[in-house]
Design a protein around this motif. Structure first.
Motif, mmCIF file in Angstrom:
data_model
loop_
_atom_site.group_PDB
_atom_site.id
_atom_site.type_symbol
_atom_site.label_atom_id
_atom_site.label_comp_id
_atom_site.label_asym_id
_atom_site.label_seq_id
_atom_site.Cartn_x
_atom_site.Cartn_y
_atom_site.Cartn_z
ATOM 1 N N THR A 111 16.120 -99.383 54.495
ATOM 2 C CA THR A 111 16.554 -100.035 53.257
ATOM 3 C C THR A 111 16.658 -98.982 52.172
ATOM 4 O OG1 THR A 111 14.321 -100.478 52.413
ATOM 5 C CG2 THR A 111 15.267 -102.124 53.915
ATOM 6 N N ARG A 112 17.198 -99.372 51.043
ATOM 7 C CA ARG A 112 17.322 -98.442 49.920
ATOM 8 C C ARG A 112 15.957 -98.022 49.378
ATOM 9 N NH1 ARG A 112 21.929 -95.573 49.280
ATOM 10 N NH2 ARG A 112 23.720 -96.861 49.862
ATOM 11 N N ARG A 113 14.941 -98.800 49.682
ATOM 12 C CA ARG A 113 13.608 -98.491 49.157
ATOM 13 C C ARG A 113 12.854 -97.465 50.001
ATOM 14 N NH1 ARG A 113 11.048 -104.349 47.249
ATOM 15 N NH2 ARG A 113 12.621 -104.824 45.648
ATOM 16 N N ASN A 114 13.254 -97.306 51.239
ATOM 17 C CA ASN A 114 12.516 -96.372 52.093
ATOM 18 C C ASN A 114 13.436 -95.361 52.772
ATOM 19 O OD1 ASN A 114 13.782 -98.068 53.888
ATOM 20 N ND2 ASN A 114 11.963 -98.525 55.122
ATOM 21 N N LYS A 117 13.520 -88.627 53.593
ATOM 22 C CA LYS A 117 13.889 -87.389 52.907
ATOM 23 C C LYS A 117 13.829 -86.236 53.899
ATOM 24 C CE LYS A 117 12.275 -88.868 48.346
ATOM 25 N NZ LYS A 117 11.377 -88.573 47.196
#
Length: 238
Positions: A111-114, A117
């Motif tokens: 999701t955009r939250r996790n 990186k």
């Protein structure tokens, strides 16, 4: 009239561009998957690069050739190096004609939250999900069911490049002799990409070096020669 060779007779044999290896008109009730080196034209499947015709159950055919440059195919598992990061995609070098892209949501539960990186130069074990001519291949860090499985970031260890033919040999079943012999004596992790990249990790750096050298030396050896070569390498560290 000379009889045409059957597909069964061509499997594991050398084929060249232009050879017709499958007649789909006689296989109307079967679903066939085509891998690299083959192209469908109407009811026939022909060869577009020289190599050995291979078959894996239940229904996949491909041409295996030992190349330095990798040609992406859907469902291939490969080792990729992150070369750039953008808002929606990671751009990944998979040794193909063009850079591949890995959507930031192409992870289990993504999701955009996790969003993960990754630094430039990170090594990833990924799956090819789209590979259309003239387009950048699309990658995923999940299996077909959306699970992470073994895909993702490969930490530490040592990565080296080989031919695509050696990569397929390492992934063959039953286990190829060089890996079988090494596994009897040493403890190590390995990830092999069909794009000719191999990652090896172990507690001891000497083990990583030995395993890597054994694999790189094995390509032109027979099964018996591979076992003898591994035995000689192991004797040096005892």
């Amino acid at each position: 009239m000379e009889a045409k060779p059957s597909t069964a007779n061509l499997v594991d044999k050398i084929v060249v561009p232009g050879d017709v290896v499958l007649d789909l008109s006689s296989m109307t009730n079967q679903t066939i998957k085509l891998g690299g080196g083959l192209r469908q034209e109407c009811d026939s499947v022909s060869v577009i690069k020289a190599g050995k015709l291979r078959f894996s159950k239940p229904n996949k055919y491909w041409v295996e050739s030992s190349l330095k440059r990798y040609v992406p195919c859907v469902e291939d598992t490969v080792l990729g190096i992150v070369v750039d990061c953008k808002a929606d995609n990671f751009f990944v070098d998979i040794r193909g004609p063009t850079i591949a892209f890995l959507p930031v949501l192409a992870f289990e539960g993504g999701t955009r939250r996790n969003i993960p990186k990754f630094e430039i130069g990170s090594l990833l074990y990924v799956r090819v999900v789209k590979a259309n001519p003239g387009m950048n291949p699309e990658l995923s860090c999940t299996d077909a069911s959306g699970k992470a499985a073994e895909f993702g970031l490969l930490k530490d260890g040592f990565m080296f490049e080989t031919s695509t033919g050696l990569s397929r040999m390492l992934l063959s079943s039953p286990t190829c002799p060089v890996l079988e012999e090494l596994g009897k004596q040493l403890s190590f992790e390995i990830a092999v990409g069909l794009n000719g990249r191999v990652w090896v990790n172990a507690e001891s750096p000497s083990t990583v070096v030995l395993v890597s050298n054994a694999i790189m030396n094995s390509e032109s050896l027979s099964a018996v020669q591979q076992k003898i070569m591994v035995d000689k390498l192991l004797q040096r560290i005892k």
